[in-house]
Each structure stands twice: as C-alpha cells, then as structure tokens.
Design a protein around this motif. Sequence first.
Motif, PDB file in Angstrom:
ATOM      1  N   ARG A   1       0.838  -1.202   0.000  1.00  0.00           N
ATOM      2  CA  ARG A   1       0.000   0.000   0.000  1.00  0.00           C
ATOM      3  C   ARG A   1       0.877   1.257   0.000  1.00  0.00           C
ATOM      4  O   ARG A   1       0.618   2.215  -0.733  1.00  0.00           O
ATOM      5  N   ARG A   2       1.929   1.236   0.793  1.00  0.00           N
ATOM      6  CA  ARG A   2       2.850   2.379   0.858  1.00  0.00           C
ATOM      7  C   ARG A   2       3.483   2.623  -0.510  1.00  0.00           C
ATOM      8  O   ARG A   2       3.537   3.751  -0.988  1.00  0.00           O
ATOM      9  N   ALA A   3       3.927   1.530  -1.153  1.00  0.00           N
ATOM     10  CA  ALA A   3       4.535   1.673  -2.470  1.00  0.00           C
ATOM     11  C   ALA A   3       3.520   2.198  -3.481  1.00  0.00           C
ATOM     12  O   ALA A   3       3.846   3.025  -4.339  1.00  0.00           O
ATOM     13  N   ASP A   4       2.266   1.737  -3.367  1.00  0.00           N
ATOM     14  CA  ASP A   4       1.217   2.185  -4.283  1.00  0.00           C
ATOM     15  C   ASP A   4       0.965   3.687  -4.112  1.00  0.00           C
ATOM     16  O   ASP A   4       0.834   4.428  -5.091  1.00  0.00           O
ATOM     17  N   LEU A   5       0.895   4.144  -2.854  1.00  0.00           N
ATOM     18  CA  LEU A   5       0.667   5.565  -2.602  1.00  0.00           C
ATOM     19  C   LEU A   5       1.827   6.411  -3.121  1.00  0.00           C
ATOM     20  O   LEU A   5       1.625   7.483  -3.703  1.00  0.00           O
TER      21      LEU A   5
ATOM     22  N   PRO B   1       2.101  10.886   7.254  1.00  0.00           N
ATOM     23  CA  PRO B   1       3.388  10.371   7.768  1.00  0.00           C
ATOM     24  C   PRO B   1       4.284   9.838   6.657  1.00  0.00           C
ATOM     25  O   PRO B   1       5.507   9.996   6.701  1.00  0.00           O
ATOM     26  N   LEU B   2       3.685   9.187   5.655  1.00  0.00           N
ATOM     27  CA  LEU B   2       4.470   8.670   4.539  1.00  0.00           C
ATOM     28  C   LEU B   2       5.131   9.812   3.763  1.00  0.00           C
ATOM     29  O   LEU B   2       6.325   9.757   3.445  1.00  0.00           O
ATOM     30  N   PHE B   3       4.364  10.864   3.495  1.00  0.00           N
ATOM     31  CA  PHE B   3       4.913  11.981   2.728  1.00  0.00           C
ATOM     32  C   PHE B   3       5.966  12.745   3.531  1.00  0.00           C
ATOM     33  O   PHE B   3       6.875  13.347   2.958  1.00  0.00           O
ATOM     34  N   GLU B   4       5.848  12.739   4.852  1.00  0.00           N
ATOM     35  CA  GLU B   4       6.874  13.385   5.673  1.00  0.00           C
ATOM     36  C   GLU B   4       8.185  12.607   5.595  1.00  0.00           C
ATOM     37  O   GLU B   4       9.270  13.175   5.686  1.00  0.00           O
ATOM     38  N   GLN B   5       8.079  11.292   5.415  1.00  0.00           N
ATOM     39  CA  GLN B   5       9.290  10.481   5.297  1.00  0.00           C
ATOM     40  C   GLN B   5       9.950  10.647   3.937  1.00  0.00           C
ATOM     41  O   GLN B   5      11.179  10.714   3.838  1.00  0.00           O
TER      42      GLN B   5
END
Length: 755
Positions: A492-496, A548-552
């Motif tokens: 899911r993270r990779a997809d986003l 949080p993902l975009f902050e990383q």
Amino acid sequence: MASRKKLISILVALVAVVVVAGTALFARFVQDSLWEKSVMDVLEATAQGEHALNTYFEKDLDTLDLLAAELSAQSHNDRARLADKLALFGMDDDGTVYVCVDLATGEVYRTDDGRVGTLGAEEIALADTASERGVTNPFLDERTGSNMVGVYERFSFADGTPGLVRKARPLADMEERFSLSFYGDTGFSYVVNGDGDVVMRSQHRDSNRTFSNIFDIVGFEGNDEVDVESFRAALEQGARGVALFSYRGDEYVFCYTPLAGTDGWDVISIIPNDVVMEQANAIINATLLLCLVIVVGLGVVLAVYWRSSRAHRLEIERMAFYDGLTGLYSADKFRLEGDARLAGLARGEGGGAGGLAAVCIDIDNFKLINDVDGYARGDEVLREFAAILREEAGSGGIAARLSADYFLLLIPYERHEGALDTCARIAERARGIVANGKPLSLHIGLCCTQDAPDARDVNELMDRARIAQHESRKRGAKLRAYSKPMRDALLRRADLERSMEGALRQGEFFHLVQPKYDVAGTRVLGGEALVRWSRPGEGIVGPDEFIPLFEQNGFILRLDEFVFESVCRGLRARLDAGLPVVPLSVNVSRLHLHRPDFLPTYVRIKDAHGIPDGLCELELTESIVIENLHGMSDIMEGMRRAGFRCAIDDFGSGQSSLNVLKDLPADVLKLDRDFLLEGSMPGTEETVARAVITMAKELRMETVMEGVETPKQLAFLRTTECDMVQGFVFSRPVPPEEFYRLLDAGAPDEGRLQD
C-alpha cells in the motif's frame, strides 16, 4: 652350498628389486591419486564459487527486469516519474547505484544524484551495440570515480524510445563477497574476461596482485606454447578443466570453470603445485621408510590418504558454507539447507511439526559496541550470541550469520506460540550479554510457514520475516510476527508513493476548512485548512495514512505548498468580491524548517495573490518548537516580520513546559484536546487548561481550544478567557465554499450546537 647361497642371494636381490619397484610404483600411484583428488576438490569449490557469483548476477538482472518493465510503461520524457522509480528501486543504502540512460537523447539518471549528464553521440552509438542484457566489465563510476561492476538491460519506453538500465555495485564489495582462498591462503581465485584480463581478484595480502592478464603468467618463459594455446582455446570455448604452468621457477595448478551468464568470463583458481603435493610427498616419504614392511606401509598410506581427502573436503566446505567468526552457516549454506527443509516439510516430513519459522535478528546499536568497547569485544559478543542461537535452534533448526550483526534462524515448531516463545527466550538470554554498559537488545522479525503459504523457498520466507523486523523497528517493539496486513501495508505504501505525483497533477488533493468560533458560538473568527486525498475508484484516503508517509519521503513539502496556495487563491477571490474574510491557518511540516527557501517561498505565494498581512497563519506543532527552542524563536520572528500569524499547535500533547511560552513570539496558542479529557483526578484538567489560557492571555497570545466535542466542554470554556473553539461541537471540517457560507451566516443554530 655356494649354489644355495647364490640362489638365496638372487632371491633376496629379486625380492629387494620387487620391493623397491613395488614401492616406487605405489609411491607414483599415491602421488597421482592425491594430486588428482586435491585438484578436483579445488575445481569443485571453484565451480561452487562460480555458481554463487552467477546467481548473484542473475538476481540483479531479475531486479533490472522489474525496473525495465516499470519504465517501459511510461514516456521517456516523464523525468519526475523516472526519478521516482529509480528512487524506489535504489532505497537500500549499500553502495548499489541504478542508472537509466535515454538512448534517444543521451540523458543519464542515477539513484544517487538524479539527472547527472548527457551521453555523447559516440557513447550512445556504443550503447546501441550492446546486447539486450548482460554483465558489465568493471568500470570507473561516472560520478564517484569508484571501481564498479554490475549488470545492464536494454528496453524501450512506452513511446518506443530506446533506453538502457544498469545496476552496479562497488567492485571491492563483490571481490570481498565472492573471493575464494585455498590451503591456508596460499591459493586464490580470480575472475577473467574473454581476453584474459583480470576482472575480480582477492584483496588478501598474499594474493598475486601484480598481473592484470592471466596470460602474463601462463605465457611466461618456460611454458610450452602449445599448452598455452590449448589453455586459451579452452577458455574461449567455455570449457572446464585443469592446467599446470610454470611461473618464475615454480609450478602452479590452474583450475578453471566458465562463469555462466557473462560474455566469456571464467573463474580461475591458482594454487602452488608444491602446496597441493605437500601431503602426497609426506606419504611418499613415509612409504619409502616403510618399504621393508610394504603391507603395513600401504595401510598407513591409505589411512592418511582417506584422512587427508576428508580434511580437504571439510576445509573447502568450511570456507564456502560456514561463517569464520561464529561458526554458524553462511548465507549460501543457509539457503541450501533451508530449501531442503522446506521441501521436506512439503513432502510431509518433519515428525508432525506444525511448520518452520524463519527468524531475522539484528543487535540494536551494535556499532556502538565496536566504537566504545572495541572490535575484539564486538567479535566476542557475536560469538556469545551465536552460541545462544545454536542452542535454541537445536538439532532440528539451523542458524546463520548473514553479515555484521545480522543473523538468520530457521526452526521447527508445533504451534505458532512455540515459535514466539523461542524468539522471546532468545531475546531474554541475549540480555545476559552486557556490552557498552547495557544488556544486549535485539530486533526480531518472525514469519511462520502457516502465515506465508505462498512462500516458495527460504528466501521468500526470510523476506517476510524482514518485513516483520522492519515493523518491529518502526513501532519500537523488540519482536514482531509477520502477518499478511504487514505485507499489504508495504505494498500500500509503495502504491501511494507511485501515485502521489500524478495525484497532485490531476487534482486529487483538496483541502477542507474547520471553522474556529468564538466561545459564545456567535461568530466564525478563523479556520484551519486540512488536506484530503480523493483517489479515483477508492474514495477518500485518510490523512493519518498518507501524511506520515509523505513526511518520510519529502513529498509533504510540495503538498503543504499546494494547500497554502489553494487557501490564498480562495482568500483572493473573497477579497476581490468584497466579501468578509478571517485568518486561515495551514500546517507547516518540520521538513520546511530545514530549507533555506521555506519562508521566501511562502512569501512569494502570498504576495503573488496579494494577500494582506495577518490573514495567513502558519501552524507549528509543539514537538517541532521544543526540538530547537532557540532556532524556532528566530524562525517565528521571521514569519511575523513577513506578515504571517504564527501559531503553536497541539500545545500540551508532549513534554512542554509552561515556562517556554515566554520565549516564543507566537500569536496563537492552540491547546490540545487532552486538556478536556478527564483523567484519574477529575477537575485537574480544567484547572491546568484555565491556567494555560490565562498565562497565554497575559503574554498577548490568542488561544484556541481544539477537539471540543460536547456541550459540557463548551460550557467550561465559556467560563475561561479562551478566544476560539475548534471542534465537532460546532462544525466538522467542511469544503471551503461551505466554510464561507458559515462565515457569512454567522452562528450555528441551537440544534446544531447539540450535534
């Protein structure tokens, strides 16, 4: 009598001749047999090293297949997407560099430096002559100047533009990983190309590092030209075999085998012949001493022969399959044994065990142990921990050291809980090892076969255990067991991440505004812009998932600027229409504060839309402010001078002190909703909230209470000097047009107040 003596003399002489001749023949037989056996063992070890290196290249080519397939689905001029895909594949920080070349334009992209240049026409023409895929010769890296070796593959972008991708690793890392040595570091292996040039060599101090081409040795004076040409032809034909050549007065054995998947490369092991013959010569001398008792001598020779053969096999196996420091399995041996046990489990073997559990373990902050206690203590810790793993694995399991402080374990289990208990026991026993003044702490990832039924081999099982270990680090836990949601979350993270750039371009991101009312509920005094993501075919993605993902990954910088510009656009439209406006706040990520162009960028956006000072409010969370109190004070002063209102968000959610408020040039203090949650001592929250509000007022700060949901909470706030209320008691976040309708309409009705 004389005749009898003569006859006996003749018989004795004949026996002596027979004994001498038999001893000589036997000695020659032993010499030839031991030499051939020793050489065959070295040749087999060379073939095993070749197989390991070829498998490594094949895996890299498989990775390039995936990268080429991804790039084939896009246009060659979509540079941002190309860079994102390179970054996705190049996340591991192990020296690996991915490179993509647009063969139409010559543009070169790298994972470690983005777009780095353009190939000339001659270089493009040279790339066009390359085969579809293969292994590169060692080369100097275009950017770092380091010696590299790797694989490449040609492909075509979606629009037909030809391209080439390459995955390269430091040559020194490959040499360290795949170099072989023999007979106590007297013989070493080398990888040569079709011209005989040395491609990879051992970096051991005893290895021969003076020659650059294998024929510098075999073509040396003293070797028959016919033998040299025969050796050259064997290499060109991809044959496997053994040759004997002289070099500077000494004889050397050359064991060679072709390296599959390359353009004519071979793995060649070179061992001094006298070292190979050392034990054979010892047996020959022993045989000569025992020539009068040939039967006993033959038995000794045979015993030594078998013993030495077994010793050779064990030595080669130890070098290829065991870790030299801990004695645990190497990664290759672990893979072979693990696959065999998984195959046995599939056949129903294993004594009724429920399955096999793969475990990945690393030691927390192991580098500090080496830095503080020294490398000798670090090695001792690794050996002590390896002994624990060996005991816990028992006869039914296997343990390996992959690298540094990274260990692998494969253990049978009856029940899932049993595997967890074993891991917990390992962690507890490890605490008995004290290093750097503290008990040893581990991060453990576990995957049981029942949780990964689709895992086809031990590598895939270990991959899932690594996912669990990554989750343990992320969540601060010491032990995590793999579950399908973990892998789904990773996908899911990779997809986003794959879709975030396109989503911003296609307008999938939008913002809502949550109103800030006065405590009486009669007027809208402001609002907070909150970003949302609406994905086609999926619906709304929660901000707690993507922010949080975009902050990383840093994408939050562009997203924050997008939201701020959208807010400014809306304010400008209201101002142009002569309609009332109130200050609107936007959140600022901590990543912005590390960029020198942060404030100039926001000022440029504000000025481009002609927004008057005081209408835009920038919110900094309490945690950001407390991290660097002195530096943040300067930044906040700069914000105010640029015409922005400055707000401290989530105050009270962390470990802040009321004393820091006097040092902060903030315009607004937003109190966290925790102030309104009743704790073990009812009433204390209201007392603290009242004190903070009063103190903020004395410091000339406006106060906003977040998360107000009930009339009871609102009633309390009306007894304080709180300026604004933000929460569901009045309104959820709403679209900007609805927010402005609320602003124009004034207060909510009483029925709405009770919702």
